[in-house]
Design a protein around this motif. Structure first.
Motif, PDB file in Angstrom:
ATOM      1  N   ILE A   1       0.840  -1.181   0.000  1.00  0.00           N
ATOM      2  CA  ILE A   1       0.000   0.000   0.000  1.00  0.00           C
ATOM      3  C   ILE A   1       0.884   1.244   0.000  1.00  0.00           C
ATOM      4  O   ILE A   1       2.020   1.215   0.487  1.00  0.00           O
ATOM      5  N   VAL A   2       0.354   2.321  -0.554  1.00  0.00           N
ATOM      6  CA  VAL A   2       0.996   3.627  -0.490  1.00  0.00           C
ATOM      7  C   VAL A   2       0.030   4.565   0.209  1.00  0.00           C
ATOM      8  O   VAL A   2      -1.159   4.635  -0.144  1.00  0.00           O
ATOM      9  N   GLY A   3       0.529   5.261   1.235  1.00  0.00           N
ATOM     10  CA  GLY A   3      -0.313   6.177   1.975  1.00  0.00           C
ATOM     11  C   GLY A   3       0.368   7.507   2.187  1.00  0.00           C
ATOM     12  O   GLY A   3       1.602   7.613   2.142  1.00  0.00           O
ATOM     13  N   ILE A   4      -0.442   8.534   2.410  1.00  0.00           N
ATOM     14  CA  ILE A   4       0.086   9.855   2.721  1.00  0.00           C
ATOM     15  C   ILE A   4      -0.592  10.374   3.981  1.00  0.00           C
ATOM     16  O   ILE A   4      -1.764  10.083   4.237  1.00  0.00           O
TER      17      ILE A   4
ATOM     18  N   LYS B   1      -6.670  -2.818 -13.547  1.00  0.00           N
ATOM     19  CA  LYS B   1      -5.397  -2.780 -14.252  1.00  0.00           C
ATOM     20  C   LYS B   1      -5.585  -2.980 -15.751  1.00  0.00           C
ATOM     21  O   LYS B   1      -4.980  -2.298 -16.569  1.00  0.00           O
ATOM     22  N   GLU B   2      -6.426  -3.946 -16.099  1.00  0.00           N
ATOM     23  CA  GLU B   2      -6.698  -4.256 -17.499  1.00  0.00           C
ATOM     24  C   GLU B   2      -8.189  -4.535 -17.652  1.00  0.00           C
ATOM     25  O   GLU B   2      -8.844  -5.015 -16.720  1.00  0.00           O
ATOM     26  N   ARG B   3      -8.725  -4.245 -18.808  1.00  0.00           N
ATOM     27  CA  ARG B   3     -10.126  -4.550 -19.082  1.00  0.00           C
ATOM     28  C   ARG B   3     -10.366  -6.058 -18.938  1.00  0.00           C
ATOM     29  O   ARG B   3      -9.652  -6.875 -19.516  1.00  0.00           O
ATOM     30  N   GLY B   4     -11.368  -6.409 -18.134  1.00  0.00           N
ATOM     31  CA  GLY B   4     -11.713  -7.808 -17.926  1.00  0.00           C
ATOM     32  C   GLY B   4     -10.843  -8.519 -16.917  1.00  0.00           C
ATOM     33  O   GLY B   4     -11.045  -9.702 -16.638  1.00  0.00           O
ATOM     34  N   ASP B   5      -9.878  -7.813 -16.339  1.00  0.00           N
ATOM     35  CA  ASP B   5      -8.960  -8.413 -15.369  1.00  0.00           C
ATOM     36  C   ASP B   5      -9.478  -8.131 -13.953  1.00  0.00           C
ATOM     37  O   ASP B   5     -10.620  -7.761 -13.749  1.00  0.00           O
TER      38      ASP B   5
ATOM     39  N   ILE C   1      -5.350  10.863   6.890  1.00  0.00           N
ATOM     40  CA  ILE C   1      -4.545  10.121   5.919  1.00  0.00           C
ATOM     41  C   ILE C   1      -5.332   9.855   4.648  1.00  0.00           C
ATOM     42  O   ILE C   1      -6.555  10.008   4.604  1.00  0.00           O
ATOM     43  N   GLU C   2      -4.609   9.462   3.622  1.00  0.00           N
ATOM     44  CA  GLU C   2      -5.206   8.908   2.417  1.00  0.00           C
ATOM     45  C   GLU C   2      -4.366   7.724   1.968  1.00  0.00           C
ATOM     46  O   GLU C   2      -3.132   7.804   1.969  1.00  0.00           O
ATOM     47  N   ILE C   3      -5.023   6.638   1.617  1.00  0.00           N
ATOM     48  CA  ILE C   3      -4.367   5.516   0.966  1.00  0.00           C
ATOM     49  C   ILE C   3      -4.552   5.711  -0.528  1.00  0.00           C
ATOM     50  O   ILE C   3      -5.683   5.832  -1.005  1.00  0.00           O
ATOM     51  N   THR C   4      -3.447   5.802  -1.271  1.00  0.00           N
ATOM     52  CA  THR C   4      -3.516   6.148  -2.691  1.00  0.00           C
ATOM     53  C   THR C   4      -3.263   4.968  -3.624  1.00  0.00           C
ATOM     54  O   THR C   4      -3.546   5.063  -4.813  1.00  0.00           O
ATOM     55  N   GLU C   5      -2.707   3.883  -3.085  1.00  0.00           N
ATOM     56  CA  GLU C   5      -2.491   2.678  -3.891  1.00  0.00           C
ATOM     57  C   GLU C   5      -2.613   1.445  -3.015  1.00  0.00           C
ATOM     58  O   GLU C   5      -2.161   1.446  -1.866  1.00  0.00           O
ATOM     59  N   ILE C   6      -3.221   0.417  -3.565  1.00  0.00           N
ATOM     60  CA  ILE C   6      -3.234  -0.903  -2.938  1.00  0.00           C
ATOM     61  C   ILE C   6      -2.883  -1.912  -4.013  1.00  0.00           C
ATOM     62  O   ILE C   6      -3.609  -2.051  -5.003  1.00  0.00           O
ATOM     63  N   ASN C   7      -1.744  -2.582  -3.856  1.00  0.00           N
ATOM     64  CA  ASN C   7      -1.278  -3.559  -4.849  1.00  0.00           C
ATOM     65  C   ASN C   7      -1.304  -2.978  -6.262  1.00  0.00           C
ATOM     66  O   ASN C   7      -1.787  -3.617  -7.202  1.00  0.00           O
ATOM     67  N   SER C   8      -0.807  -1.748  -6.389  1.00  0.00           N
ATOM     68  CA  SER C   8      -0.688  -1.020  -7.661  1.00  0.00           C
ATOM     69  C   SER C   8      -2.014  -0.504  -8.203  1.00  0.00           C
ATOM     70  O   SER C   8      -2.046   0.112  -9.281  1.00  0.00           O
TER      71      SER C   8
END
Length: 221
Positions: free
Chosen positions: A121-124, A183-187, A131-138
């Motif tokens: 995770i990426v957080g600020i 991440k991808e269409r249909g993924d 706080i804000e979490i801006t990414e989870i597993n990309s």
């Protein structure tokens, strides 16, 4: 940013010298722990900007590790968090990064259980313990951690978002904020839904039962 009250500026009840560097850090760590759903065996913590420069002096390292062990911002064990982590077998590695990020108080946390499970995770920390979490597993998203929320991991396909929101509507659960990332269409895709109220076990089970949903994680304030 807009503050809802004076407490957003003053910050929460906490152990430590800085609401942004200590309380916010503890909250980011605790969100990571909640998403991981278990005590990790290892945490790799990458610090950016102001976090990288002052993390030892402001106790950011202690707060992050305390949060990863599910300690709240006011837990009196925070000053001993690194020693407690050692005692419980949690391996911790800190990395200071030179990369310039959009926000100076940015941290990336990678958690491992030693059996193949991983989380990133990426957080600020944006001030006053907020706080804000801006990414989870990309997956790019925006999660405040200030309200009851669920994270729904699902297949990206027609009708699934409607199915999830229909369940919440049936139980008169109001959505305050919702984002969908793929991440991808249909993924694989992820829904982040912040709500006015926590969901009970029955609603949680019904969401998990939906075809195409692979995981639902509850995040509570």
């Amino acid at each position: 940013m807009k503050y809802r009250s004076a407490f957003d500026i003053i910050g929460p009840v906490m152990i430590g010298p800085s609401s942004s560097h200590t309380a916010g850090a503890a909250r980011i760590g605790r969100v990571a722990r909640t998403l991981f759903e278990k005590q990790p065996a290892k945490a790799v913590i990458s610090l950016y900007g102001s976090f990288a420069k002052t993390y030892k002096g402001h106790g950011t390292d202690l707060a992050l590790v305390a949060g990863i062990m599910d300690f709240d911002t006011f837990d009196e064990r925070i000053p001993e968090a690194l020693e407690i982590a050692r005692q419980v077998g949690l391996e911790v590695e800190f990395i200071t990064e030179d990369a310039v990020t959009e926000h100076p108080n940015t941290v990336k946390i990678n958690l491992f259980d030693g059996e193949g499970k991983e989380l990133e995770i990426v957080g600020i920390s944006i001030g006053g313990g907020t706080i804000e979490i801006t990414e989870i597993n990309s997956f790019k998203l925006k999660l405040s951690g200030a309200h009851p929320a669920i994270l729904v991991v699902h297949q990206d396909r027609f009708g699934l978002i409607s199915a999830v929101t229909s369940v919440l509507s049936k139980y008169e659960i109001n959505i305050g904020h919702m984002e969908v990332s793929r991440k991808e269409r249909g993924d694989e895709a992820v829904m982040v839904i912040e709500m006015d109220h926590k969901i009970d076990d029955g609603v949680f089970a019904e969401l998990n039962f939906l075809q195409g949903v692979t995981q639902v994680i509850r995040l509570v304030d």
